[in-house]
Every structure is written in structure tokens, then in C-alpha cells.
Scaffold this motif. Structure first.
Motif, short mmCIF file in Angstrom:
data_model
loop_
_atom_site.label_atom_id
_atom_site.label_comp_id
_atom_site.label_asym_id
_atom_site.label_seq_id
_atom_site.Cartn_x
_atom_site.Cartn_y
_atom_site.Cartn_z
N THR A 164 0.82 -1.21 0.00
CA THR A 164 0.00 0.00 0.00
C THR A 164 0.85 1.26 0.00
OG1 THR A 164 -0.12 -0.23 2.41
CG2 THR A 164 -1.98 -1.07 1.12
N VAL A 165 2.10 1.13 0.46
CA VAL A 165 3.06 2.24 0.47
C VAL A 165 4.39 1.69 -0.01
CG1 VAL A 165 4.21 4.01 1.85
CG2 VAL A 165 1.88 3.30 2.45
N VAL A 166 5.10 2.46 -0.85
CA VAL A 166 6.43 2.05 -1.28
C VAL A 166 7.41 3.16 -0.93
CG1 VAL A 166 7.90 1.27 -3.16
CG2 VAL A 166 5.46 0.71 -3.18
N ASN A 167 8.38 2.80 -0.12
CA ASN A 167 9.37 3.74 0.41
C ASN A 167 10.58 3.77 -0.52
OD1 ASN A 167 11.12 5.23 2.00
ND2 ASN A 167 11.33 3.67 3.58
N ILE A 168 10.98 4.97 -0.92
CA ILE A 168 12.12 5.16 -1.83
C ILE A 168 13.23 5.85 -1.06
CG2 ILE A 168 12.82 6.05 -4.10
CD1 ILE A 168 10.47 4.05 -4.16
N ALA A 197 -0.83 2.80 -4.81
CA ALA A 197 -0.01 2.89 -3.59
C ALA A 197 0.47 4.32 -3.41
CB ALA A 197 1.18 1.93 -3.67
N VAL A 198 1.01 4.59 -2.25
CA VAL A 198 1.60 5.90 -1.94
C VAL A 198 3.12 5.77 -2.01
CG1 VAL A 198 1.92 7.64 -0.15
CG2 VAL A 198 -0.34 6.58 -0.49
N LEU A 199 3.75 6.66 -2.75
CA LEU A 199 5.22 6.69 -2.75
C LEU A 199 5.69 7.53 -1.57
CD1 LEU A 199 6.30 7.07 -6.50
CD2 LEU A 199 5.96 5.00 -5.14
N SER A 200 6.72 7.02 -0.89
CA SER A 200 7.22 7.67 0.32
C SER A 200 8.68 8.06 0.17
CB SER A 200 7.07 6.73 1.52
OG SER A 200 7.58 7.31 2.70
N THR A 201 9.05 9.17 0.76
CA THR A 201 10.45 9.59 0.82
C THR A 201 11.05 9.14 2.15
OG1 THR A 201 10.07 11.73 1.89
CG2 THR A 201 9.86 11.64 -0.52
#
Length: 505
Positions: A164-168, A197-201
Motif C-alpha cells: 500500500t506504500v512504497v518507500n524510496i 499505492a503511496v510513494l514515500s520519501t
């Protein structure tokens, strides 16, 4: 695209990895509750498989907070995920954060693997975590140095697997802001199903660009930011929560909002600094001691006329009462006059000029000038009107030396002197004064305080003196604590109803 930005706070996980910053469970709960009040959306509470203490902290923290999502970190290992799921059993909203390295360095040196195998492990980890929770976040460790095309392949695969969230993460803090922003943009444009999904920093500060990289990521489509209070974290630290929150508040044209109650930033910052024994550098943006302080005369004059001349943020927006006009040797008369007026002293220009000359002498000798110093400068002028004044003081004190003091007073122009012993230098000096005045006075309260704690600091003395059943208050400030004590005693004496003195002998 949503204009809502989720704040993922990792103070209790990444921030706590700093040597010497470890917290016990009670302290972690205190921080977590403060983060909840601040408005944080997700709290990464720890790495539960790493230790029983971390596991227990997540269990108890999950019970203590209400609405934020509680997140537990794992590797792409089934046992890690099992333990994380167990630690989150009491969380009202729960998330498992699992992942694996994706850069060439991690794949070939750290993991001794290959690109295809890493994709398979990433997908398997996400699917396994989905057995326990619906909300699964995947991190592509060292994404900052990962080839964009391969990174897009990994991200697409884990989203299809249910992330659901992908951390970059820019794990090493290597990226330049435009490079990190382009990486997020590339993913937004090349990953099939990216909007599911939500991309995360998650940016580190090794080259001082964590916040800049994070904002660049937001501008290019990231809708979660992983941050810590005060920017604490491994090596040079993480992106600062307070910096991101205030950048977005100051630049409303970005069009992205958070749940952060910015007026609670300063309180939370101080709490984290205190509990983690991690001092905040004075020039730290937003929460540093000097963030809203002005010492240059030119800047002070501008701020006094209009705060926005030199300030882009209102200090009250972060929970600080007001800007600080720091009085130093570089300050001008305008700053001194402003401070005096705030303290209730409205002096004529000629008087201000005289006080300013005395102020410069003190400012050259003392690094920090505060309100008590200024009050003493103004109060010092009143000494001219006092009937009993200190003319000379000499004390002898030390190890294996009987304290002795010689005091000479100017009493309405008459000079009287006495020498006396005592239990200490202050007691000896006051005993000498009593000999001169020949009065039965007694101390009810004797309080000594340092202004700010430095070795060059002024000592502030308060006294309560009893004379014939009446209480009189004395106050004095001086760099020499014995002199301050004597002048405080004399300040009380000068306030007595009867100022008759008899010459000793």
C-alpha cells in the motif's frame, strides 16, 4: 493526485539508532503520545525482532496511542514479519514495513544475489506480510543509488503483490535534490498501477540535503515523508519533521497539507532532545535556540520595525512565544531601548545613552546579556540615590583559611569600615556590615542563582531581611557572588523604614 501528505515519524526507530539515544519503554510512550498530539499519521515504533526491549515497547506503545498507525520494521524475512505481527497485536491501526536492498552495491555485495532473485524476495515478503495486515509498506533500501529502470520494476512488482506504500530511501544521503525528484517522477510515470499505492520519501542527511531531497520528492508526487524530530538518525541524521512541516506552511502554493499542529513543534522538539540526551544545535532550522534570534544591530532595527523584514515564519506558529532580540556588543541603541520598554522602562535619550555605554562594557565582558542583566544596569543607576552604598570589599577565603572580610560603606558621604570573620566569605562580609550598622537584622531567605550557567555568568542574589519584625527584600546581580550578596543585603537595608546608623565604637 491527493494534496494530503502523510507524516511518517521514525524518531523511535531510525532516530533511536543513534548511539546514546536509546529510550526505555516509558520514555518511548511519552514521545509517542507527544507525536500523536503533534498530528503525526504513522509512528514507526521499532524493529521488534532486534531485541525483547524493542518488541515490548511496540506492544505497550500500541496500547498507549489512539489514532496514529503503528508501524513495525522488518527485513524481507518471514520470522521478522511473524514477530512484527505479534508485536502489533494491540495496535488500533497497524502496518508492517518490510523491504530489501535494491542498489547494485546491496544486491551484489551485501546480499550476494542478483536482480531477479531480489524481485522475487521482495514480492514474497509483501505477500507474507499481507497475511497479517492489510497495510504493508515496502522499502527499497538504497533506492537513491538504484538504477531507475530496475527500481521501477521492483516497485511495480511489490504494488501488484499488495504493498500500500512504497518507500524510496536515499539511504546514504547521496542524491542531489533534482536527482531525487526525477527518481520519484520517473516512478510516477513508468510504474503500472503506481496510483494504487503511496510513494514515500526517506532521506538521510549525509551531504546536508535530506530536507531538500524530501521536498523535491513531494513536488514530484511522493505523498508520504519519513522524518524524525530534530532530524536525528544514523550518521548525519534524517529529514527533520519540523523543517518539512514549516516549509509546507510557508509555501502554501505547493498545495500540499499535513495534519501537523505546528504550534506543538517546539515542545515536542525539546522533549525529544531532553529524553534522548541529544542537544539541538543553536542554529538548527525552526527549533534551534537562534532560529528566531537577532543579534546584529541592523537586523534588530528591522525586526523591531516589522518582524517580516527578517523573519519568514511567525515564532508562535511553532510554539515559541516571540522572537528574541539578543543583546550583544553588536546591538544598537534601538535594540536596548526596545528591551527596556518591554521591561517597563521608558527613559529619555540622554539616560539611554548613559545606560548604553554601561551596556557595551558588560557586553564585551559577558557573552549573553539577558533581562536580569538589563534590569541591573537600570537599577544600578538607582544606587546613586541610596543612602548606604558599598565603597570597598575585600574577602579572604580558601581551604584551611578562616574566612575574613573587610567592608567599607559610604553612608550619606561618611566612610565607615569594619573587618569580621564568618563561616564563609558571604557570612564574614555581612557580619562586617552589621558591625558598621549596629543593627540586629537577620536573614530569612538567601537565594543564589546563576543566570544561564556559564563560567562567565552573573550571579543573581535574592534576600529576605528581618528588621524589628518587618521583612525587607534585597536584590542584586554581579559577576562576583560575594559582591552580589553584599549588595543584595544593602539593597534590603536601604528599604528599611528607619535609616539611622551609628558609627561603630
Amino acid at each position: 493526485m491527493s494534496d494530503k501528505l502523510f507524516i511518517f515519524d521514525t524518531t523511535l526507530r531510525d532516530g533511536e539508532q543513534v548511539p546514546g539515544c536509546q529510550l526505555n519503554t516509558v520514555e518511548k510512550i511519552e514521545v509517542a503520545k507527544a507525536l500523536e498530539e503533534l498530528g503525526v499519521d504513522i509512528i514507526e515504533a521499532g524493529f521488534p525482532v532486534s531485541s525483547p526491549g524493542d518488541f515490548n515497547s511496540i506492544v505497550e506503545l500500541s496500547k498507549a496511542v489512539t489514532w496514529p498507525t503503528i508501524c513495525a520494521l522488518t527485513r524481507a524475512v518471514e520470522n521478522d514479519i511473524d514477530v512484527a505481527a505479534e508485536s502489533l497485536k494491540y495496535a488500533k491501526r497497524k502496518r508492517i514495513h518490510t523491504g530489501i536492498g535494491t542498489s547494485w552495491y546491496h544486491i551484489h555485495h551485501k546480499l550476494n544475489s542478483n536482480e531477479d532473485a531480489i524481485v522475487e524476495r521482495a514480492v514474497a515478503a509483501v505477500k507474507y506480510a499481507k497475511r497479517y495486515v492489510e497495510d504493508v509498506e515496502f522499502y527499497a533500501e538504497d533506492a537513491g543509488r538504484t538504477d531507475n529502470a530496475y527500481l521501477a520494476r521492483v516497485v511495480e512488482a511489490v504494488i501488484k503483490a499488495g504493498a500500500t506504500v512504497v518507500n524510496i530511501p536515499d539511504t546514504t544521503g547521496y542524491c542531489l535534490p533534482h536527482q531525487y525528484g526525477e527518481k520519484i517522477k520517473y516512478l510516477m510515470e513508468h510504474v503500472d498501477g503506481v496510483h494504487k499505492a503511496v510513494l514515500s520519501t526517506h532521506c538521510h542527511n549525509d551531504l546536508g540535503m535530506a530536507t531538500a531531497n524530501t521536498i523535491s520528492g513531494v513536488l514530484n508526487g511522493a505523498r508520504q515523508v519519513e522524518v524524525t524530530m530534530n532530524g536525528i538518525g544514523e550518521r548525519a541524521g534524517n529529514t527533520s519533521l519540523e523543517e518539512v512541516a514549516m516549509i509546507l506552511k510557508s509555501h502554501e502554493n505547493i498545495g500540499v497539507s499535513t495534519n501537523i499542529n505546528t504550534q506543538k513543534i517546539y515542545h515536542t522538539s525539546k522533549m525529544v532532545s531532553s529524553l534522548m540526551n541529544m542537544p539541538i544545535q543553536p542554529n538548527k532550522a525552526v527549533v534551534g535556540r537562534n532560529a528566531f534570534a537577532h543579534s546584529s544591530g541592523i537586523h534588530q532595527d528591522g525586526v523591531i520595525k516589522n518582524r517580516e523584514t527578517y523573519e519568514i515564519m511567525d515564532p508562535s506558529d511553532v510554539g515559541i512565544n516571540e522572537s528574541s532580540i539578543l543583546l550583544t556588543a553588536r546591538s544598537g541603541r534601538a535594540a536596548l531601548k526596545n528591551r527596556l520598554e518591554l521591561l517597563g522602562y521608558h527613559l529619555e535619550q540622554e539616560k539611554i545613552n548613559k545606560v548604553y555605554e554601561e551596556f557595551l562594557v558588560l557586553a564585551d565582558a559577558k557573552k549573553d546579556i539577558n533581562d536580569d542583566d538589563i534590569l541591573q544596569l537600570v537599577g544600578g543607576n538607582k544606587l546613586e540615590d541610596q543612602r548606604i552604598k558599598l565603597d570597598f570589599l575585600q574577602v579572604l577565603s580558601g581551604k584551611e583559611v578562616s574566612p575574613m572580610a573587610t567592608v567599607r560603606l559610604d553612608i550619606s558621604g561618611e566612610i565607615l569600615s569594619e573587618t569580621s570573620s564568618g563561616k564563609g566569605p558571604v557570612d564574614a562580609a555581612i557580619s562586617a556590615i552589621k558591625k558598621i550598622l549596629q543593627r540586629k537584622v537577620s536573614l530569612h531567605e538567601f537565594l543564589i542563582q546563576a543566570m544561564s550557567g556559564g563560567s562567565d555568568d552573573l550571579g543573581k542574589v535574592h534576600m529576605q531581611v528581618d528588621f524589628e519584625g518587618d521583612i525587607y527584600y534585597g536584590f542584586a546581580v554581579h559577576s562576583d557572588i560575594v559582591t552580589a550578596s553584599v549588595e543584595a543585603f544593602l539593597d534590603a537595608i536601604n528599604k528599611m523604614k528607619v535609616n539611622r546608623v551609628r558609627k561603630a565604637g
